[in-house]
Scaffold this active site. Sequence first.
Site, PDB file in Angstrom:
ATOM      1  CD1 TRP A 103      -2.338  -2.050   1.887  1.00 59.50           C
ATOM      2  CD2 TRP A 103      -3.028  -1.149  -0.039  1.00 59.50           C
ATOM      3  NE1 TRP A 103      -3.401  -2.793   1.418  1.00 59.50           N
ATOM      4  CE2 TRP A 103      -3.843  -2.262   0.236  1.00 59.50           C
ATOM      5  CE3 TRP A 103      -3.268  -0.421  -1.208  1.00 59.50           C
ATOM      6  CZ2 TRP A 103      -4.896  -2.667  -0.602  1.00 59.50           C
ATOM      7  CZ3 TRP A 103      -4.307  -0.824  -2.046  1.00 59.50           C
ATOM      8  CH2 TRP A 103      -5.094  -1.926  -1.737  1.00 59.50           C
TER       9      TRP A 103
ATOM     10  CG  ASP B 218      -3.300   3.963   4.177  1.00 64.18           C
ATOM     11  OD1 ASP B 218      -4.287   3.752   4.903  1.00 64.18           O
ATOM     12  OD2 ASP B 218      -3.111   3.369   3.090  1.00 64.18           O
TER      13      ASP B 218
ATOM     14  CE  LYS C 284      -9.329  -2.382   3.708  1.00 61.34           C
ATOM     15  NZ  LYS C 284      -8.040  -1.868   3.343  1.00 61.34           N
TER      16      LYS C 284
HETATM   17  C1  LIG Z   1      -7.520  -1.499   1.922  1.00 62.54           C
HETATM   18  C2  LIG Z   1      -6.406  -0.545   1.975  1.00 62.54           C
HETATM   19  C3  LIG Z   1      -6.198   0.420   0.978  1.00 62.54           C
HETATM   20  C4  LIG Z   1      -7.063   0.521  -0.269  1.00 62.54           C
HETATM   21  O1  LIG Z   1      -8.316   0.961   0.051  1.00 62.54           O
HETATM   22  P1  LIG Z   1      -9.390   1.289  -1.080  1.00 62.54           P
HETATM   23  O2  LIG Z   1     -10.507   1.839  -0.275  1.00 62.54           O
HETATM   24  O3  LIG Z   1      -9.710   0.020  -1.786  1.00 62.54           O
HETATM   25  O4  LIG Z   1      -8.792   2.303  -1.993  1.00 62.54           O
HETATM   26  C5  LIG Z   1      -5.160   1.307   1.132  1.00 62.54           C
HETATM   27  N1  LIG Z   1      -4.342   1.246   2.206  1.00 62.54           N
HETATM   28  C6  LIG Z   1      -4.509   0.321   3.162  1.00 62.54           C
HETATM   29  C7  LIG Z   1      -3.578   0.294   4.320  1.00 62.54           C
HETATM   30  C8  LIG Z   1      -5.537  -0.598   3.080  1.00 62.54           C
HETATM   31  O5  LIG Z   1      -5.694  -1.517   4.042  1.00 62.54           O
END
Ligand SMILES: *Cc1c(COP(=O)(O)O)cnc(C)c1O
Length: 368
Positions: free
Chosen positions: A101, A170, A194
């Site tokens: 990511w 993030d 999540k």
């Molecule tokens: C799931 C996830 C993403 C991607 O998320 P989307 O909503 O599909 O764009 C990005 N960063 C992390 C850490 C994630 O767990």
Amino acid sequence: MARAFNFSAGPSALPEDLLKEAAAEMLDFGGTGMSVMEMSHRSPAFQTIVDDAEDTLRHLLAIPDNYRVMFLQGGATLQFAAVPMNLMRTGRAGYVVSGNWSKLAWKEAQKYGEAVPVATGENDGFTRTPKVPTPIDQGLDYLYICQNETVFGTMMRELPDTGSVPLVADVSSMFLSCPLDVERYGLIYAGAQKNAGPAGTTIVICRDDLIGDGPALGDVVPTYMGYRLQADKGSLYNTPNCWGIYMCGKVFHWVEDMGGLAAMGERNWARVNRLYGFLDESSLFEPLVERDSRSIANVTFRCPTPELDAAFVAGARERGIQNIKGHRILGGMRASCYNAVPDAAIDALLAYMGEFEREHGHGPARQS
Ligand SMILES: *Cc1c(COP(=O)(O)O)cnc(C)c1O
């Protein structure tokens, strides 16, 4: 059919009580005679929903007044671009590449300016969080991290000392899993799917001074992606994901009712540590992450062979244990133990792992 033991990495389990509550409100939300999906985002009823979601989140995370909260669309992925577009004021930012990511975010940022890889865990196969060399260059616009790498199952347990450089994180897969000291960050964002609600809402929390008068890249930035505008319009510049925000608000209250983030953190660590403890002792399963970098949510492991991995996943499904297969880029298994996964699911998984180990425990060593 009974509810599955759902270990999905996202979209993931939601608290059962909230699903029932939403079902009960489906035809008539609070005497409005309509569903939240059907009401105007400019209506007083919806304004109450957004305000309550923000207030509850502010309370949960003790968000200081000089931070703005936004409920946006486009997933965490759109933030990979929104962050540099808004915050790359001198055109140079640092990136910690600790998994897929943050690697994607780093690549995306290269479209908009110089994205310096200040640390990378790629040589270690992303099995541990890379150390950030300090002091970091104080000329950077921000230092970017992905604090919990969902695919590999690593978590940065301690934040790097960035001096006066704002930390951007993030936190998608650890948001609301444990306490978070908002003031340590300049900007935090999390895709809701999540731990915070259904897919389609991304929560962005940003220090007001970083937003400035508008995006760093100016007028070329899509209007929607300007943090200044979104913050000033209270996430209602255009039609937001009304249903998503409504469900997130319910989850925020649920976390509060569960005792808040400190209680959540204790409970979540205790649960994943049961799994890590089992894996460390196992004669069959192997944990994929070094001890000091293990995630509070995503537990990754494997058997000695891909065939056994597949057999494990198939047997799990028969026991109602779903979405345990690892991410396609890593293989093996991944159990994502987010807040709404009940203790009974962890118990069921551990019991099945014990059973599987007794059956296959003295197989061949992994060929790799
Ligand atoms: C799931 C996830 C993403 C991607 O998320 P989307 O909503 O599909 O764009 C990005 N960063 C992390 C850490 C994630 O767990």
